[in-house]
Design a protein around this motif. Structure first.
Motif, PDB file in Angstrom:
ATOM      1  N   CYS A 161       3.756   9.464 -44.508  1.00 11.50           N
ATOM      2  CA  CYS A 161       4.418  10.470 -43.664  1.00 11.50           C
ATOM      3  C   CYS A 161       5.914  10.196 -43.699  1.00 11.50           C
ATOM      4  O   CYS A 161       6.402   9.320 -42.973  1.00 11.50           O
ATOM      5  N   SER A 162       6.633  10.901 -44.539  1.00 12.60           N
ATOM      6  CA  SER A 162       8.011  10.481 -44.772  1.00 12.60           C
ATOM      7  C   SER A 162       9.041  11.595 -44.800  1.00 12.60           C
ATOM      8  O   SER A 162      10.233  11.311 -44.743  1.00 12.60           O
ATOM      9  N   ARG A 163       8.626  12.860 -44.850  1.00 12.16           N
ATOM     10  CA  ARG A 163       9.634  13.898 -45.087  1.00 12.16           C
ATOM     11  C   ARG A 163       9.297  15.176 -44.333  1.00 12.16           C
ATOM     12  O   ARG A 163       8.134  15.556 -44.213  1.00 12.16           O
ATOM     13  N   ALA A 164      10.340  15.825 -43.815  1.00 12.15           N
ATOM     14  CA  ALA A 164      10.184  17.129 -43.175  1.00 12.15           C
ATOM     15  C   ALA A 164      11.462  17.929 -43.400  1.00 12.15           C
ATOM     16  O   ALA A 164      12.540  17.359 -43.593  1.00 12.15           O
ATOM     17  N   SER A 165      11.339  19.247 -43.388  1.00  9.70           N
ATOM     18  CA  SER A 165      12.515  20.099 -43.565  1.00  9.70           C
ATOM     19  C   SER A 165      12.425  21.301 -42.634  1.00  9.70           C
ATOM     20  O   SER A 165      11.331  21.730 -42.248  1.00  9.70           O
ATOM     21  N   TRP A 166      13.585  21.812 -42.280  1.00 10.38           N
ATOM     22  CA  TRP A 166      13.696  22.985 -41.416  1.00 10.38           C
ATOM     23  C   TRP A 166      14.782  23.894 -41.987  1.00 10.38           C
ATOM     24  O   TRP A 166      15.780  23.408 -42.540  1.00 10.38           O
ATOM     25  N   THR A 167      14.610  25.192 -41.843  1.00 15.47           N
ATOM     26  CA  THR A 167      15.627  26.146 -42.274  1.00 15.47           C
ATOM     27  C   THR A 167      16.068  26.977 -41.078  1.00 15.47           C
ATOM     28  O   THR A 167      15.238  27.592 -40.398  1.00 15.47           O
ATOM     29  N   LEU A 168      17.372  26.964 -40.813  1.00  6.80           N
ATOM     30  CA  LEU A 168      17.942  27.695 -39.685  1.00  6.80           C
ATOM     31  C   LEU A 168      18.885  28.772 -40.197  1.00  6.80           C
ATOM     32  O   LEU A 168      19.535  28.607 -41.239  1.00  6.80           O
ATOM     33  N   SER A 169      18.959  29.854 -39.454  1.00 10.34           N
ATOM     34  CA  SER A 169      19.980  30.849 -39.769  1.00 10.34           C
ATOM     35  C   SER A 169      21.341  30.265 -39.398  1.00 10.34           C
ATOM     36  O   SER A 169      21.434  29.299 -38.632  1.00 10.34           O
ATOM     37  N   GLN A 170      22.393  30.854 -39.938  1.00 11.44           N
ATOM     38  CA  GLN A 170      23.727  30.334 -39.633  1.00 11.44           C
ATOM     39  C   GLN A 170      24.022  30.446 -38.147  1.00 11.44           C
ATOM     40  O   GLN A 170      24.635  29.550 -37.562  1.00 11.44           O
ATOM     41  N   GLY A 195      23.040  31.958 -47.047  1.00  8.88           N
ATOM     42  CA  GLY A 195      23.748  31.625 -45.824  1.00  8.88           C
ATOM     43  C   GLY A 195      22.958  30.775 -44.854  1.00  8.88           C
ATOM     44  O   GLY A 195      23.524  30.232 -43.898  1.00  8.88           O
ATOM     45  N   ARG A 196      21.645  30.654 -45.063  1.00 10.98           N
ATOM     46  CA  ARG A 196      20.848  29.813 -44.170  1.00 10.98           C
ATOM     47  C   ARG A 196      21.103  28.338 -44.469  1.00 10.98           C
ATOM     48  O   ARG A 196      21.501  27.976 -45.573  1.00 10.98           O
ATOM     49  N   ILE A 197      20.835  27.506 -43.481  1.00 12.97           N
ATOM     50  CA  ILE A 197      21.082  26.068 -43.616  1.00 12.97           C
ATOM     51  C   ILE A 197      19.743  25.343 -43.611  1.00 12.97           C
ATOM     52  O   ILE A 197      18.920  25.537 -42.705  1.00 12.97           O
ATOM     53  N   THR A 198      19.517  24.534 -44.621  1.00 11.89           N
ATOM     54  CA  THR A 198      18.297  23.737 -44.724  1.00 11.89           C
ATOM     55  C   THR A 198      18.601  22.299 -44.322  1.00 11.89           C
ATOM     56  O   THR A 198      19.520  21.672 -44.864  1.00 11.89           O
ATOM     57  N   ILE A 199      17.844  21.799 -43.360  1.00 11.23           N
ATOM     58  CA  ILE A 199      17.980  20.420 -42.887  1.00 11.23           C
ATOM     59  C   ILE A 199      16.771  19.631 -43.375  1.00 11.23           C
ATOM     60  O   ILE A 199      15.628  20.066 -43.208  1.00 11.23           O
ATOM     61  N   VAL A 200      17.013  18.482 -43.977  1.00 12.87           N
ATOM     62  CA  VAL A 200      15.943  17.628 -44.498  1.00 12.87           C
ATOM     63  C   VAL A 200      16.059  16.248 -43.860  1.00 12.87           C
ATOM     64  O   VAL A 200      17.152  15.674 -43.808  1.00 12.87           O
TER      65      VAL A 200
END
Length: 647
Positions: free
Chosen positions: A275-284, A249-254
């Motif tokens: 330096c080209s990529r990052a990701s974050w994971t948020l709860s719904q 159910g979590r949302i991963t943003i890249v």
């Protein structure tokens, strides 16, 4: 009857969409000759469409068809050099995102009205709906490489990429209850709209000492960059920012920065940005809170420890800003008697960072009629990337709610693009209705102070170097300030009236200098300068005595163009260095070439007798700015005073 109606629904919607796509897959054979597995799977999908009434299977087929289309598109693009789509793409990324959103939402509206026809035992389908989003990512990065504990590569840069996109919301429908059950899945699709590279500098060792391998005896300086052609619409990588819902159910943003290659001034060395990529994971709940507030800012440290090979250096960061684009304000009958009035700021107000405090303050105030609505006003406040924003009274909301706030920005940003026109918006929501009022504000920096992030030179020099005004004739050059790199006694910038210089004996390759325009121009407040208006192809300019005048960023631009032309002349006419016996009249042009160029080989200055232009090479250089149009770079000048803040 329900099965028949559902079958008609399936046939009219999915068969028309998927069938067209599958047919397109076969058509790609003309251009790209797709692999046999794509062709075979396309035929299988076509057969699966016949007679099925399972909505989820149809949606799976739809998604797989899109994936196959992507593969076929890439194959066709590789052969034809174009980006093929099942439906003709729009002219711009903004229009293309809108087109895709309209297709998705048109399907959503049609399906939504017919879902009640599903039998109660049907597996829950998800219907996609598209919401407009926009934003930007900023990479403050660098590459560092060590060899025997000595720096071998040292590069720093800032990359900013703006994008538009669609947030795809998958609504889950419960046939047993006959309504959507609140369970949702999310995905983001995006397209780049603009890529800027600024604050670039650095060097790489290209030659080491024979006796001491750790000692570098030759450096190349990074003076230019290229952005991969595949990053540009419609031939570019679309996944600037993406997001998807995980199984838990979590949302991963890249977020992925564009492929930038930095070029050394030796013409051979290049280095790809690491330096080209990052990701974050948020709860719904966190993700949906962003949807409610409308804005989201995420930051990530993407650097890694220094090592023997180039990499994204320690301290590098990526910042992602996302905003849900508001739909047109809805007018309701109950809101027609309500007024929303913004008192401050006034439209097109000008605001400047303090000369000593490094702060800029915005006062926000609005009122409503009736007055009791004022406490429910929500403010959308502009970001200034690189400047710390504080709101008083303090608010934890991305869009503070209330009638009056003070916003303080502390620290000048690194990027010149962060200055200029910004929008402040006040929104009043009552039930499902809302009213909006916007004001444009213009953000400036003090021109002659040196409170920019680097702090070495005046703000105008720091920020104008980032603009196209610093790229003469589209070329990348290295620009030094005043006498930097030139011995004091050899520096022409010590003379008032001189706005730039190129010294072939002391300046580095492709390096020019722009003088202190405040001390060297005749009217310091406006950086006023004049240059003779001459061009050999216009005979009247040889006999008349006319001058072009320049101010502010125009003065900087023509100084850069003029000195870069000197650089080109020296390396064109004297590739092995100046030879006195080939230039007996001392005008810095080879005597043998002067007659064909319209100059007298026996005169140091052929034209404009009585006016000291120094020599014929200077006359030739003055021609380079004859066709320059004043005002060309006004939109980049956010200095006070400047083109957009005249005094």
């Amino acid at each position: 009857m329900r099965i028949m109606s559902f079958s008609l629904l399936r046939t009219s919607l999915f068969c028309s969409i998927i069938g067209t796509m599958v047919l397109s897959l076969f058509c790609f054979a003309v251009f790209a000759q797709p692999p046999a597995d794509i062709d075979q799977r396309a035929r299988q999908l076509e057969q699966q469409l016949e007679g099925t009434t399972d909505l989820n299977k149809l949606m799976e087929a739809y998604r797989e068809t899109l994936q196959l289309m992507g593969g076929a598109n890439r194959g066709a693009a590789g052969v034809t050099g174009t980006s093929t789509m099942p439906i003709r793409p729009a002219e711009t990324p903004e229009e293309e995102v809108l087109r895709r959103r309209e297709v998705i939402n048109s399907q959503f509206r049609q399906m939504k009205n017919r879902l009640s026809l599903l039998p109660p035992g049907t597996e829950k389908p998800q219907l996609p709906e598209a919401v407009a989003v926009e934003g930007y990512l900023v990479v403050h990065g660098g590459e560092k490489e060590l060899f025997s504990n000595e720096v071998r590569t040292d590069l720093f840069y800032t990359i900013k990429e703006r994008f538009v996109g669609n947030l795809i919301v998958g609504h889950t429908y419960d046939p047993a209850r006959g309504r959507f059950d609140g369970q949702k899945a999310y995905e983001i699709q995006s397209l780049s709209t603009k890529i800027d590279v600024s604050g670039m500098g650095g060097k790489k060792c290209v030659r080491r000492g024979s006796y001491s391998p750790s000692s570098c005896t030759g450096w190349t300086h990074f003076s230019g960059y290229e952005i991969s052609g595949g990053e540009r619409y419609p031939q570019f990588h679309s996944g600037v920012v993406s997001a998807e819902t995980e199984e838990d159910g979590r949302i991963t943003i890249v977020a992925e920065a564009p492929a930038a290659i930095f070029l050394g001034d030796d013409g051979r060395t290049n280095l790809k940005a690491g330096c080209s990529r990052a990701s974050w994971t948020l709860s719904q709940s966190e993700f949906e809170q962003w949807l409610e507030q409308g804005e989201l800012t995420l930051r990530r440290d993407i650097g890694r420890p220094m090592g023997p090979s180039p990499g994204c250096s320690h301290g590098s960061t990526m910042t992602l800003y996302l905003r849900v684009q508001g739909e047109p304000a809805e007018e309701c009958q109950k809101m027609k008697s309500v007024e929303l009035l913004v008192i401050s700021p006034r439209d097109k107000d000008r605001h400047v960072f303090g000369e000593h405090s490094n702060r800029l303050t915005l006062e926000l105030e609005a009122k409503t009629v009736p007055a009791h609505y004022a406490d429910f006003i929500e403010w959308t406040i502009p970001e200034i990337e690189g400047s710390r924003r504080t709101v008083f009274p303090a608010s934890t909301l991305q869009a503070p709610k209330g009638r009056k706030f003070t916003v303080v920005y502390e620290g000048l940003p690194e990027d010149n693009n962060e200055f200029g026109r910004k929008t402040v918006k006040a929104t009043l929501k009552v039930d499902s209705c809302r009213k909006e009022a916007t004001r444009e504000v213009r953000i400036f920096y003090p021109r002659d102070e040196n409170n920019n992030p680097e702090g070495k030179h005046p703000n105008w020099f720091y920020y104008w170097k980032q603009t196209p005004a610093a790229r003469p004739f589209g070329q990348n050059v290295r620009i030094g300030y005043h006498c930097t790199g030139i011995p004091h006694e050899k520096c022409s910038c010590r003379q008032r009236g001189v706005i730039g210089q190129f010294n072939p004996y002391y300046s580095g390759y492709k390096t020019i200098n722009v003088c202190n325009l405040k001390t060297n121009t005749w009217i310091p407040k406006t950086f006023y300068a004049e240059l003779p208006a001459v061009k050999r192809s216009k005979p009247s300019t040889l006999s008349e005595r006319n001058y072009f005048s320049y101010t502010h960023i125009d003065t900087f631009a023509v100084a850069v163009m003029h000195e870069f032309t000197h650089f080109n002349h020296f390396h064109t006419f004297w590739p092995d260095g100046w030879k006195e016996h080939q230039d007996l009249d001392g005008d810095d042009l080879p005597d043998r070439l002067e007659p064909e160029m319209g100059f007298h080989p026996g005169k140091k200055q052929t034209h404009w007798a009585g006016v000291d232009l120094s020599d014929d090479e200077e006359f030739l250089t003055l021609e380079a700015t004859y066709d320059y149009r004043t005002g060309t770079f006004d939109r980049y000048d956010w200095a006070k005073p400047g083109k957009n803040w005249p005094e």
